[in-house]
Design an enzyme around this catalytic site. Structure first.
Site, PDB file in Angstrom:
ATOM      1  N   HIS A 213       0.806  -1.227   0.000  1.00 37.11           N
ATOM      2  CA  HIS A 213       0.000   0.000   0.000  1.00 37.11           C
ATOM      3  C   HIS A 213       0.840   1.278   0.000  1.00 37.11           C
ATOM      4  CE1 HIS A 213      -4.283  -1.513   0.840  1.00 37.11           C
ATOM      5  NE2 HIS A 213      -3.580  -2.447   0.241  1.00 37.11           N
ATOM      6  N   SER A 217      -0.390  -1.192  -6.175  1.00 39.59           N
ATOM      7  CA  SER A 217      -0.083  -2.356  -7.002  1.00 39.59           C
ATOM      8  C   SER A 217       0.621  -1.946  -8.281  1.00 39.59           C
ATOM      9  CB  SER A 217      -1.375  -3.069  -7.388  1.00 39.59           C
ATOM     10  OG  SER A 217      -1.894  -3.757  -6.292  1.00 39.59           O
ATOM     11  N   LYS A 241     -14.377  -8.245  -7.502  1.00 39.32           N
ATOM     12  CA  LYS A 241     -13.575  -9.131  -8.361  1.00 39.32           C
ATOM     13  C   LYS A 241     -12.872 -10.192  -7.499  1.00 39.32           C
ATOM     14  CE  LYS A 241     -10.280  -8.936 -12.133  1.00 39.32           C
ATOM     15  NZ  LYS A 241      -9.385  -8.127 -12.938  1.00 39.32           N
ATOM     16  N   ASP A 242     -12.415  -9.785  -6.298  1.00 35.99           N
ATOM     17  CA  ASP A 242     -11.789 -10.760  -5.395  1.00 35.99           C
ATOM     18  C   ASP A 242     -12.803 -11.803  -4.928  1.00 35.99           C
ATOM     19  OD1 ASP A 242      -9.206  -9.870  -5.557  1.00 35.99           O
ATOM     20  OD2 ASP A 242      -9.283  -8.620  -3.758  1.00 35.99           O
ATOM     21  N   GLU A 285       5.975 -33.989  -0.518  1.00 27.80           N
ATOM     22  CA  GLU A 285       4.752 -33.482  -1.129  1.00 27.80           C
ATOM     23  C   GLU A 285       5.097 -32.797  -2.446  1.00 27.80           C
ATOM     24  OE1 GLU A 285       2.114 -34.908   0.357  1.00 27.80           O
ATOM     25  OE2 GLU A 285       1.159 -33.095   1.117  1.00 27.80           O
TER      26      GLU A 285
HETATM   27  C1  HEM Z   1       0.757 -16.099   2.529  1.00 27.12           C
HETATM   28  C2  HEM Z   1       1.205 -15.760   1.343  1.00 27.12           C
HETATM   29  C3  HEM Z   1       0.945 -14.428   0.681  1.00 27.12           C
HETATM   30  C4  HEM Z   1      -0.124 -13.589   0.824  1.00 27.12           C
HETATM   31  C5  HEM Z   1      -1.363 -13.774   1.704  1.00 27.12           C
HETATM   32  C6  HEM Z   1       0.106 -12.459  -0.040  1.00 27.12           C
HETATM   33  C7  HEM Z   1      -0.757 -11.386  -0.188  1.00 27.12           C
HETATM   34  C8  HEM Z   1      -0.653 -10.417  -1.161  1.00 27.12           C
HETATM   35  C9  HEM Z   1      -1.707  -9.516  -1.553  1.00 27.12           C
HETATM   36  C10 HEM Z   1      -3.120  -9.466  -0.928  1.00 27.12           C
HETATM   37  C11 HEM Z   1      -1.241  -8.751  -2.569  1.00 27.12           C
HETATM   38  C12 HEM Z   1      -2.033  -7.712  -3.365  1.00 27.12           C
HETATM   39  C13 HEM Z   1      -2.853  -8.419  -4.430  1.00 27.12           C
HETATM   40  C14 HEM Z   1      -2.023  -8.972  -5.555  1.00 27.12           C
HETATM   41  O1  HEM Z   1      -1.181  -8.227  -6.090  1.00 27.12           O
HETATM   42  O2  HEM Z   1      -2.180 -10.174  -5.897  1.00 27.12           O
HETATM   43  C15 HEM Z   1       0.135  -9.124  -2.793  1.00 27.12           C
HETATM   44  C16 HEM Z   1       0.992  -8.536  -3.723  1.00 27.12           C
HETATM   45  C17 HEM Z   1       2.296  -8.943  -3.968  1.00 27.12           C
HETATM   46  N1  HEM Z   1       2.909 -10.065  -3.438  1.00 27.12           N
HETATM   47 FE1  HEM Z   1       2.133 -11.304  -2.064  1.00 27.12          FE
HETATM   48  N2  HEM Z   1       1.299 -12.612  -0.673  1.00 27.12           N
HETATM   49  C18 HEM Z   1       1.846 -13.810  -0.275  1.00 27.12           C
HETATM   50  C19 HEM Z   1       3.040 -14.365  -0.701  1.00 27.12           C
HETATM   51  C20 HEM Z   1       3.935 -13.750  -1.583  1.00 27.12           C
HETATM   52  C21 HEM Z   1       5.163 -14.338  -2.035  1.00 27.12           C
HETATM   53  C22 HEM Z   1       5.669 -15.703  -1.616  1.00 27.12           C
HETATM   54  C23 HEM Z   1       5.742 -13.416  -2.874  1.00 27.12           C
HETATM   55  C24 HEM Z   1       7.056 -13.477  -3.615  1.00 27.12           C
HETATM   56  C25 HEM Z   1       8.046 -14.226  -3.326  1.00 27.12           C
HETATM   57  C26 HEM Z   1       4.864 -12.272  -2.968  1.00 27.12           C
HETATM   58  C27 HEM Z   1       5.099 -11.137  -3.712  1.00 27.12           C
HETATM   59  C28 HEM Z   1       4.182 -10.126  -3.969  1.00 27.12           C
HETATM   60  C29 HEM Z   1       4.398  -8.982  -4.831  1.00 27.12           C
HETATM   61  C30 HEM Z   1       5.685  -8.649  -5.607  1.00 27.12           C
HETATM   62  C31 HEM Z   1       3.210  -8.241  -4.835  1.00 27.12           C
HETATM   63  C32 HEM Z   1       2.934  -6.958  -5.615  1.00 27.12           C
HETATM   64  C33 HEM Z   1       2.286  -7.361  -6.893  1.00 27.12           C
HETATM   65  C34 HEM Z   1       1.958  -6.226  -7.780  1.00 27.12           C
HETATM   66  O3  HEM Z   1       1.541  -5.180  -7.303  1.00 27.12           O
HETATM   67  O4  HEM Z   1       2.117  -6.438  -9.001  1.00 27.12           O
HETATM   68  N3  HEM Z   1       3.776 -12.515  -2.168  1.00 27.12           N
HETATM   69  N4  HEM Z   1       0.458 -10.159  -1.943  1.00 27.12           N
END
Ligand code: HEM
Length: 425
Positions: A213, A217, A241-242, A285
């Site tokens: 935030h 995004s 959408k979510d 797994e």
């Molecule tokens: C429990 C696991 C995770 C949760 C709950 C989570 C949650 C979120 C959420 C809600 C967003 C915003 C929505 C979206 O862009 O899809 C986000 C964005 C992002 N997440 Fe995660 N995430 C998780 C794991 C990860 C992992 C493992 C990575 C990378 C190694 C990651 C990298 C990113 C990045 C780079 C963004 C920004 C995407 C963009 O704005 O294009 N996330 N995450």
């Protein structure tokens, strides 16, 4: 941040003293979001949905589970047969782990494709890598808890790899086990940590979303928002959408839970752990298979023996993701405008799938005469080459396609074109 005027007097009263409603309004309602996000941006909220599902089902399972080497297996059987809806809670949790990884892997590859790890989102990405490591530790320890054959032997094989560490390896392994083999003490500490870590993940996810935030995004074009014309409010456009994404996802998840609950499982884990009988094939797994393949692919390297080299390569394959924002220094984010990067991205996807396939097979076996060991070696080499050599070079030599001036430009262009063709008609 200007406080919105809430109509409910109780909400107003609370918000004046503790501005949680203003905060939520700002971050989850009016929060300006790029208007061109595609369905790959649903996977973050899906991962959040899975995390909560895993915590809730896990807490209910823990009410009926007994973390003792002589009782664990039976307690799980009792959950499956005697506890009201115990089978459902367990199948939701078991399959939930697989779906959590599917969703997270897609979330990661989305980030790789659209360059979401690039400035100013480096920390957001690195927090993601921390989450991935924590998820892996949690899943590994969770799999030990039913104390079936695969639980026991999987834990034995993997923890044994720590003995490869020079000088202190044996001591570390004994310390991890809490004894001289995988046994009751191991089961107890794995249960304790398996309960704790999801809450640590929850906290890191909170910081992950805070970092998101800060700059908002990224989007499929990979360019920054230029003004209000490029964004829409998060609510109702992306909340709806979510919800839609969650509904579609639930069809798949429920499909497996109700119609193929053991699809991702291993039949040997329905046999109680027996330290005197080793199963012929010990496989982790599915979500660990690519890493397992890397672990076994690496040969003796100079003075480092194969076992240690494998452990280093396996951990290295994830640790290098921390450095990705600096390894890929191309200023263009989205693969849409980077044809060469796009090609190599798909080769990486293929290499990871091949690694998963190799991990599921014995290294001595072969495919059309080519030993899996060698297929694994080629795919492992590509994985490291991709990040350590190809990406840094591409940053210098690739000529990206011209970027659109703004997020709304391609949309408006299309409308103007549409209008023109309408006029002609
Ligand atoms: C429990 C696991 C995770 C949760 C709950 C989570 C949650 C979120 C959420 C809600 C967003 C915003 C929505 C979206 O862009 O899809 C986000 C964005 C992002 N997440 Fe995660 N995430 C998780 C794991 C990860 C992992 C493992 C990575 C990378 C190694 C990651 C990298 C990113 C990045 C780079 C963004 C920004 C995407 C963009 O704005 O294009 N996330 N995450």
């Amino acid at each position: 941040m200007a406080a919105p005027a809430f109509s409910n007097p109780i909400v107003r009263w609370i918000d004046h003293r503790l501005p949680i409603f203003s905060f939520m309004h700002h971050e989850m309602h009016e929060y300006p979001t790029p208007k061109n996000l595609n369905y790959f941006w649903n996977f973050g909220s899906l991962a959040g949905f899975m995390l909560i599902t895993m915590i809730v089902t896990g807490i209910v399972l823990a009410m009926h589970y007994t973390p003792h080497a002589s009782l664990a297996f039976q307690s799980v059987e009792r959950i499956m047969r005697d506890v009201n809806y115990g089978w459902l809670v367990r199948y939701l949790h078991m399959n939930g782990a697989s779906f959590f990884f599917i969703v997270t892997y897609i979330h990661i590859f989305r980030g790789l494709y659209y360059g979401s790890y690039k400035t100013p989102r480096e920390l957001l990405w690195m927090l993601g890598v921390v989450i991935l490591l924590l998820m892996m530790a949690t899943a590994f320890m969770g799999y030990v808890l039913p104390w079936g054959q695969m639980s026991f032997w999987g834990a034995t094989v993997i923890t044994n790899f720590f003995t490869a560490i020079p000088i202190v390896g044996d001591a570390i392994t004994t310390w991890l086990w809490g004894g001289y083999s995988v046994d009751n003490a191991t089961l107890n500490r794995f249960f304790s940590l398996h309960y704790l870590l999801p809450f640590v993940i929850l906290a890191v996810v909170g910081v992950h979303v805070m970092a998101l935030h800060r700059h908002g995004s990224n989007n499929p074009l990979g360019i920054d928002m230029k003004g209000p014309q490029d964004s829409i409010s998060f609510h109702p456009y992306y909340t709806v959408k979510d919800y839609f994404g969650i509904a579609v996802f639930l069809l798949f998840y429920a499909g497996f839970v109700f119609f193929a609950p053991n699809f991702f499982g291993e039949p040997d884990n329905y046999i109680a752990a027996n330290p005197l009988s080793t199963p012929p094939h010990i496989v982790p797994e599915w979500y660990f298979l690519p890493f397992y393949a890397i672990l076994r692919a690496v040969p003796d390297l100079w003075i480092i023996d194969a076992k240690l080299a494998g452990v280093i390569a396996m951990f290295g394959s994830i640790i290098l993701l921390f450095f990705l924002p600096w390894l890929d220094h191309s200023p263009v984010r989205s693969a849409r405008f980077r044809p060469a990067y796009r090609f190599f991205f798909w080769v990486l996807v293929l290499a990871c799938l091949v690694l998963g396939w190799v991990g599921a097979n014995s290294p001595d076996a072969s495919f059309h005469g080519v030993p899996f060991l060698w297929i694994g070696r080629i795919a492992t080499s590509y994985y490291f080459l991709h990040f350590l050599v190809i990406l840094p070079i591409l940053g210098y030599v690739e000529k990206p396609k011209p970027l659109p001036l703004s997020i709304s430009e391609p949309v408006l262009k299309r409308t103007a074109y549409g209008a023109k063709t309408m006029e002609k008609a």
